[in-house]
Design a protein around this motif. Structure first.
Motif, PDB file in Angstrom:
ATOM      1  N   LEU A 174       0.852  -1.316   0.120  1.00  0.00           N
ATOM      2  CA  LEU A 174       0.109  -0.069   0.172  1.00  0.00           C
ATOM      3  C   LEU A 174       1.083   1.323   0.059  1.00  0.00           C
ATOM      4  N   SER A 175       2.075   1.217   0.823  1.00  0.00           N
ATOM      5  CA  SER A 175       2.943   2.378   0.935  1.00  0.00           C
ATOM      6  C   SER A 175       3.324   2.847  -0.770  1.00  0.00           C
ATOM      7  N   ASP A 176       3.834   1.765  -1.183  1.00  0.00           N
ATOM      8  CA  ASP A 176       4.728   1.588  -2.491  1.00  0.00           C
ATOM      9  C   ASP A 176       3.461   2.020  -3.579  1.00  0.00           C
TER      10      ASP A 176
ATOM     11  N   LEU B  61       3.875   0.330 -14.410  1.00  0.00           N
ATOM     12  CA  LEU B  61       3.837  -1.202 -14.355  1.00  0.00           C
ATOM     13  C   LEU B  61       4.042  -1.532 -12.918  1.00  0.00           C
ATOM     14  N   THR B  62       4.834  -0.784 -12.189  1.00  0.00           N
ATOM     15  CA  THR B  62       4.902  -0.813 -10.609  1.00  0.00           C
ATOM     16  C   THR B  62       3.678  -0.637  -9.892  1.00  0.00           C
ATOM     17  N   TYR B  63       2.991   0.052 -10.207  1.00  0.00           N
ATOM     18  CA  TYR B  63       1.545   0.533  -9.615  1.00  0.00           C
ATOM     19  C   TYR B  63       0.696  -0.656  -9.915  1.00  0.00           C
ATOM     20  N   GLN B  64       0.651  -1.232 -11.100  1.00  0.00           N
ATOM     21  CA  GLN B  64      -0.125  -2.661 -11.341  1.00  0.00           C
ATOM     22  C   GLN B  64       0.233  -3.794 -10.648  1.00  0.00           C
ATOM     23  N   ARG B  65       1.764  -3.938 -10.355  1.00  0.00           N
ATOM     24  CA  ARG B  65       2.239  -5.174  -9.705  1.00  0.00           C
ATOM     25  C   ARG B  65       1.811  -4.848  -8.302  1.00  0.00           C
ATOM     26  N   ARG B  66       1.970  -3.683  -7.821  1.00  0.00           N
ATOM     27  CA  ARG B  66       1.719  -3.656  -6.368  1.00  0.00           C
ATOM     28  C   ARG B  66       0.131  -3.852  -5.832  1.00  0.00           C
ATOM     29  N   SER B  67      -0.601  -3.356  -6.889  1.00  0.00           N
ATOM     30  CA  SER B  67      -1.894  -3.423  -6.967  1.00  0.00           C
ATOM     31  C   SER B  67      -2.405  -4.913  -6.819  1.00  0.00           C
ATOM     32  N   ALA B  68      -1.839  -5.608  -7.672  1.00  0.00           N
ATOM     33  CA  ALA B  68      -1.966  -7.178  -7.683  1.00  0.00           C
ATOM     34  C   ALA B  68      -1.621  -7.748  -6.108  1.00  0.00           C
TER      35      ALA B  68
ATOM     36  N   THR C  45     -12.969  -1.770   1.528  1.00  0.00           N
ATOM     37  CA  THR C  45     -13.984  -0.707   1.190  1.00  0.00           C
ATOM     38  C   THR C  45     -13.008   0.734   0.888  1.00  0.00           C
ATOM     39  N   GLN C  46     -12.197   0.786   1.860  1.00  0.00           N
ATOM     40  CA  GLN C  46     -11.213   2.129   1.822  1.00  0.00           C
ATOM     41  C   GLN C  46     -10.225   1.697   0.660  1.00  0.00           C
ATOM     42  N   LEU C  47      -9.748   0.760   0.068  1.00  0.00           N
ATOM     43  CA  LEU C  47      -8.883   0.422  -1.031  1.00  0.00           C
ATOM     44  C   LEU C  47      -9.806   1.054  -2.236  1.00  0.00           C
TER      45      LEU C  47
END
Length: 454
Positions: free
Chosen positions: A75-77, A103-110, A137-139
């Motif tokens: 979540l931090s990243d 791409l990093t966002y998508q990886r962290r999201s996964a 819910t917050q996410l």
């Protein structure tokens, strides 16, 4: 009745033996057998419970704590990458950096989704399920705000890096506030709850081990005393110096007590050592990574913030947290357990992780100075550049060091758990074999003597 039979019944010297002798032999033998059964029960139950706790620690409590810690880090990243995307904008010159951030966002999201799924599957209390429901819910709201910010930005034209549209900043400010005021505290509470569960599992294992040692010594010592008393009774009544069967039974009983005690104590020491030297530093290092990712995001936030002074203060707090440990601000983490690891070079050569973090901090300060001096474009280049001495390179260099040490601590913990399982191998059977042999040896040892009274 023949003369020989009469002599046997009355003794070899013709003197009639007290009829109480066979009763005493049976009483002593029966008591020894009962104590052997009790020793069998307590050692088997203790080993089964210890094995269960090793399984709970290795397969449930520790993985759940690791999942919660990884969720906090991801979540931090995640937010750091959103800040990076907004700072870069739609500049063609920085398209490679934008793609990397996306791409990093998508990886962290996964990773966040996977961690949430694992946590929900492992949740056993209503409180945990409620925390996870709140987090989900917050996410969902955070993602909506973040993508609204990026969508508004994509529609803008002639946008210079570091100068996003006001609406983009508005949406992102709400997303960032949601993350730091709600999402991260909820994730932190979940992490703390899982760590508390892990600590309770360790405490329960220690309790089981010490009870196992105490009861094994109690019943084992009583069993040895009875076997020695039975041996002494046979020696006194029948003038036989040593009864081999009873001697073997005594040795087997003492051997079980000693070996079971060693296993109980060694398992406790092994698990405590694994927690203290491997898993606690692993969790602290993961927390340090989360703080450093958030601090790295602050470098991007500084360039786009309407109030950069507050951002700079946050960076200073987070940097002190990574370097010195202790509480990272109000309600922060205690990273002290992992800081010694950060001062160790991952490969034994080259700068250690703290040196690499300090290098990134120098980059951050230079970027801030450039931005404050009106050289925003140069500041963006220093932040996104991938050459040695640029912020992106130096942070990657630092993160690689921390990741290597973190992986080493995690592997060390896994090895300790594997060793703990191996040390318990067979201990659900060993007590039954030894105490079964003791019961049989007691019967074999007194049978010829009792036969003399028939």
């Amino acid at each position: 009745m023949t003369t020989t039979q009469s002599a046997t019944r009355n003794g070899r010297d013709g003197t009639k033996k007290p009829m109480a002798t066979p009763v005493r032999l049976r009483l002593l033998a029966g008591s020894a057998i009962l104590l052997a059964a009790a020793l069998l029960a307590v050692t088997t139950a203790g080993m089964v419970q210890t094995r269960q706790q090793v399984r709970v620690i290795g397969e449930q409590a520790a993985p759940q704590a690791a999942t919660a810690s990884d969720l906090y880090l991801a979540l931090s990243d995640l937010d750091s990458q959103v800040a990076r995307l907004i700072m870069i904008g739609n500049s063609d010159e920085l398209s490679a950096s934008r793609l990397d951030a996306l791409l990093t966002y998508q990886r962290r999201s996964a990773e966040v989704d996977a961690d949430l799924s694992r946590a929900q599957n492992a949740a056993v209390t209503e409180a945990t399920r409620a925390q996870l429901g709140t987090l989900a819910t917050q996410l969902a709201l955070y993602r909506q705000l973040a993508w609204q910010a990026l969508a508004v930005q994509d529609q803008a034209t002639d946008q210079a890096p570091g100068r996003p549209p006001a609406d983009t900043l508005g949406y992102y400010a709400r997303a960032n506030t949601l993350l730091h005021a709600d999402l991260l505290p909820t994730a932190k509470a979940l992490r703390a709850a899982n760590q508390a569960t892990l600590e309770r599992s360790y405490a329960r294992q220690r309790t089981i081990a010490w009870w196992g040692v105490g009861l094994a010594v109690l019943f084992g010592t009583a069993g040895v005393v009875l076997l020695v008393a039975l041996q002494w009774r046979l020696t006194r009544s029948f003038r036989r110096l040593v009864n081999p069967a009873l001697a073997l039974a005594t040795l087997a009983t003492a051997g079980l007590v000693v070996s079971a005690g060693v296993v109980f104590v060694s398992e406790t020491h092994r698990l405590d050592s694994a927690q203290r030297t491997s898993f606690a530093p692993f969790l602290a290092l993961t927390a340090a990574q989360a703080v450093s990712y958030d601090a790295a995001g602050d470098t991007s936030r500084y360039l786009i913030s309407a109030d950069p002074g507050d951002v700079q203060q946050d960076v200073a707090t987070k940097s002190r947290c990574v370097i010195d440990g202790g509480a990272c601000g109000r309600g922060g983490d205690d990273l002290t357990a992992g800081l010694n690891d950060l001062g160790t070079a991952p490969t034994g050569t080259g700068p250690d992780a703290l040196d690499r973090w300090n290098a990134y901090q120098r980059d951050h300060n230079q970027i801030v100075a450039l931005a404050d001096g009106g050289k925003l474009s140069t500041a963006v280049d220093r932040l996104t550049g991938i050459a040695r001495g640029d912020a992106a390179f130096d942070f990657f260099y630092y993160d690689t060091a921390v990741s290597q040490v973190t992986a080493s601590r995690e592997a060390s913990f896994e090895d300790a758990i594997t060793g703990a399982r191996g040390a318990l191998s067979g201990w659900t059977v060993i007590p039954a074999v030894l105490m079964g042999a003791v019961m049989l040896l007691v019967l074999v040892g007194i049978r010829p003597r009792l036969a003399e009274y028939r």
